[in-house]
Scaffold this active site. Structure first.
Site, PDB file in Angstrom:
ATOM      1  N   GLU A 155       0.819  -1.200   0.000  1.00  8.69           N
ATOM      2  CA  GLU A 155       0.000   0.000   0.000  1.00  8.69           C
ATOM      3  C   GLU A 155       0.857   1.256   0.000  1.00  8.69           C
ATOM      4  O   GLU A 155       1.941   1.294   0.582  1.00  8.69           O
ATOM      5  CB  GLU A 155      -0.909   0.014   1.230  1.00  8.69           C
ATOM      6  N   CYS A 195       3.377   8.418   1.142  1.00  3.42           N
ATOM      7  CA  CYS A 195       3.891   7.515   2.166  1.00  3.42           C
ATOM      8  C   CYS A 195       4.153   6.169   1.491  1.00  3.42           C
ATOM      9  O   CYS A 195       3.235   5.516   0.992  1.00  3.42           O
ATOM     10  CB  CYS A 195       2.833   7.399   3.267  1.00  3.42           C
ATOM     11  N   CYS A 230       6.265  -6.984   7.668  1.00  8.29           N
ATOM     12  CA  CYS A 230       7.270  -6.336   8.516  1.00  8.29           C
ATOM     13  C   CYS A 230       7.582  -7.265   9.680  1.00  8.29           C
ATOM     14  O   CYS A 230       6.685  -7.901  10.222  1.00  8.29           O
ATOM     15  CB  CYS A 230       6.712  -5.014   9.049  1.00  8.29           C
ATOM     16  N   CYS A 266       5.846  -4.671  16.360  1.00 10.29           N
ATOM     17  CA  CYS A 266       5.388  -3.686  17.346  1.00 10.29           C
ATOM     18  C   CYS A 266       3.942  -4.033  17.715  1.00 10.29           C
ATOM     19  O   CYS A 266       3.120  -4.266  16.827  1.00 10.29           O
ATOM     20  CB  CYS A 266       5.456  -2.276  16.771  1.00 10.29           C
ATOM     21  N   CYS A 289       0.815  -2.102  16.105  1.00 10.05           N
ATOM     22  CA  CYS A 289       0.815  -1.774  14.673  1.00 10.05           C
ATOM     23  C   CYS A 289       0.210  -2.884  13.831  1.00 10.05           C
ATOM     24  O   CYS A 289       0.568  -4.055  13.967  1.00 10.05           O
ATOM     25  CB  CYS A 289       2.239  -1.495  14.219  1.00 10.05           C
ATOM     26  N   CYS A 291      -1.188   5.972  10.024  1.00  5.71           N
ATOM     27  CA  CYS A 291      -0.028   5.252  10.546  1.00  5.71           C
ATOM     28  C   CYS A 291      -0.466   4.004  11.283  1.00  5.71           C
ATOM     29  O   CYS A 291      -1.341   4.046  12.130  1.00  5.71           O
ATOM     30  CB  CYS A 291       0.732   6.098  11.554  1.00  5.71           C
TER      31      CYS A 291
HETATM   32  N1  SAH Z   1       9.059   0.664  10.522  1.00  2.75           N
HETATM   33  C1  SAH Z   1       9.276   2.077  10.440  1.00  2.75           C
HETATM   34  C2  SAH Z   1       8.413   2.729   9.370  1.00  2.75           C
HETATM   35  C3  SAH Z   1       6.931   2.704   9.666  1.00  2.75           C
HETATM   36  S1  SAH Z   1       6.432   4.319  10.021  1.00  2.75           S
HETATM   37  C4  SAH Z   1       9.058   2.716  11.797  1.00  2.75           C
HETATM   38  O1  SAH Z   1       8.653   2.023  12.710  1.00  2.75           O
HETATM   39  O2  SAH Z   1       9.389   3.892  11.958  1.00  2.75           O
HETATM   40  C5  SAH Z   1       4.860   4.104  10.693  1.00  2.75           C
HETATM   41  C6  SAH Z   1       4.745   4.851  11.981  1.00  2.75           C
HETATM   42  O3  SAH Z   1       3.435   4.677  12.509  1.00  2.75           O
HETATM   43  C7  SAH Z   1       5.708   4.362  13.039  1.00  2.75           C
HETATM   44  O4  SAH Z   1       6.137   5.434  13.826  1.00  2.75           O
HETATM   45  C8  SAH Z   1       4.809   3.465  13.849  1.00  2.75           C
HETATM   46  O5  SAH Z   1       5.310   3.211  15.143  1.00  2.75           O
HETATM   47  C9  SAH Z   1       3.530   4.250  13.852  1.00  2.75           C
HETATM   48  N2  SAH Z   1       2.333   3.479  14.182  1.00  2.75           N
HETATM   49  C10 SAH Z   1       2.165   2.145  14.127  1.00  2.75           C
HETATM   50  N3  SAH Z   1       0.924   1.811  14.504  1.00  2.75           N
HETATM   51  C11 SAH Z   1       0.295   2.965  14.807  1.00  2.75           C
HETATM   52  C12 SAH Z   1      -1.011   3.285  15.230  1.00  2.75           C
HETATM   53  N4  SAH Z   1      -1.916   2.333  15.393  1.00  2.75           N
HETATM   54  N5  SAH Z   1      -1.318   4.580  15.439  1.00  2.75           N
HETATM   55  C13 SAH Z   1      -0.405   5.551  15.222  1.00  2.75           C
HETATM   56  N6  SAH Z   1       0.834   5.324  14.789  1.00  2.75           N
HETATM   57  C14 SAH Z   1       1.186   4.035  14.589  1.00  2.75           C
END
Ligand code: SAH
Length: 339
Positions: free
Chosen positions: A88, A101, A108, A112, A115, A329
């Site tokens: 996406e 983006c 991945c 986390c 996420c 995000c």
């Molecule tokens: N793997 C990289 C790139 C992904 S960026 C990283 O972790 O930085 C996507 C961003 O969205 C990251 O900061 C991630 O922690 C954040 N994110 C993940 N799940 C989210 C959620 N449910 N709400 C808000 N931000 C989220």
């Protein structure tokens, strides 16, 4: 080889090893991105024999758009890759221009807990041309002007380091798309070794680090990567990057209700980042299908913000994008069935 995976330097090496004038590399690159050619035979300035050689050595293969979901300020694109996997890409319409983006991996491995993207384990890295394709599709096929690129889609960019660096070199190249280097942001969950490796470069994009917790106990619960690269290592690496690049590092901090949003967390965060040249970007948590976390209230975010501010930390609250089409995000999953 795919022509959209080639940086100017790679093309120069290609011509050098074929005993050709390296200036031809710049001609090819420019014709590709400014001339929008789809065949080497369309490049007038090259001899027939070189056109033939290029045609034998490189393909123009790219990614294919499957579906689009649109909301007021966001548009989400689902692309199909040559092996049937999907990724996406999200277009964000800011008042200062359009941002895209980009996803960097299929799935991945960072795992986390908050996420959605990590629920699908990493299947493979994206090739450089598959990242270039996400940007190029919007520019060439849809006629959209792009001023900002963030590597914040699915995947961990620094777990696909070489392809990501080639990608950023290609899209910022003056002969081509010429996106301003500072308008390209690489976001990492905190692979400290790669942050240090990146700091050794001579040119820099913007760097964001997904921090989300001010201490190892909490961060290891939320982000397993913290066990490999604990906070001390991560902050030390961020400091090296900030000093060598002479740029501020952005620390992203998602605000999850009753998890990481207390006054104590804010104070601990201020203490942790006090000596680093940085911004903190507070991001309201976006609800996802598979977790029960809730976003912090507006008042809580405001209070957290104030504590950081009072402690002289540069802090902003990120505007939310794309929640209504699951394009925000942490909501990207590239799950075809849910589009
Ligand atoms: N793997 C990289 C790139 C992904 S960026 C990283 O972790 O930085 C996507 C961003 O969205 C990251 O900061 C991630 O922690 C954040 N994110 C993940 N799940 C989210 C959620 N449910 N709400 C808000 N931000 C989220």
């Amino acid at each position: 080889m795919n022509i959209y995976s080639q940086t100017v330097t790679m093309l120069e090496d290609y011509f050098k090893s074929s005993d050709e004038n390296t200036a031809k590399a710049r001609i090819v690159f420019k014709e590709l991105y400014k001339g929008k050619i789809h065949s080497f035979y369309d490049i007038k300035m090259l001899s027939e024999s070189i056109k033939q050689k290029l045609s034998n050595d490189f393909t123009f293969e790219t990614i294919e758009l499957l579906t689009t979901s649109e909301s007021a300020d966001t548009c989400k694109f689902l692309f199909r890759l040559h092996d049937g996997h999907t990724v996406e890409t999200v277009l964000m319409k800011h008042d200062y221009g359009n941002g895209v983006c980009v996803s960097t991996q299929v799935g991945c491995n960072m795992d986390c807990v908050f996420c959605e993207s990590g629920k699908l384990k990493k299947i493979r890295n994206l090739e450089t041309f598959e990242m270039v394709g996400q940007v190029l599709y919007l520019i060439d096929e849809l006629g959209i002007q792009i001023s900002h690129v963030v590597l914040m889609g699915i995947g961990e960019p620094f777990d696909n380091y070489d392809n990501v660096i080639s990608f950023t070199d290609i899209i910022t190249e003056q002969l081509g798309l010429a996106i301003a280097a500072r308008h390209v942001t690489i976001s990492t969950s905190g692979i400290a070794d790669k942050i240090i490796e990146y700091s050794n470069r001579s040119s820099f994009n913007s760097l964001a680090i997904s921090l989300h917790a001010p201490n190892n106990d909490l961060r290891s619960k939320l982000m397993p990567i913290n066990k490999a690269y604990p906070i001390e290592k991560l902050i030390a690496a961020a400091d090296i990057y900030a000093k060598r690049s002479n740029k501020k590092v952005t620390f992203a901090y998602i605000m999850i209700k009753n998890v990481n949003d207390s006054d104590e967390c804010a104070m601990e965060l201020a203490e942790l980042l006090g000596d680093i040249n940085c911004y903190v970007n507070l991001i309201p948590y976006n609800k996802t299908r598979s977790t029960s976390y809730e976003p912090s209230s507006k008042e809580r975010i405001a209070r957290f913000f104030d504590i950081l501010k009072k402690n002289n930390i540069n802090v902003t609250v990120r505007r939310e994008f794309g929640n209504d089409v699951s394009a925000a995000c942490g909501q990207l999953s590239a799950d075809y069935r849910n589009v």
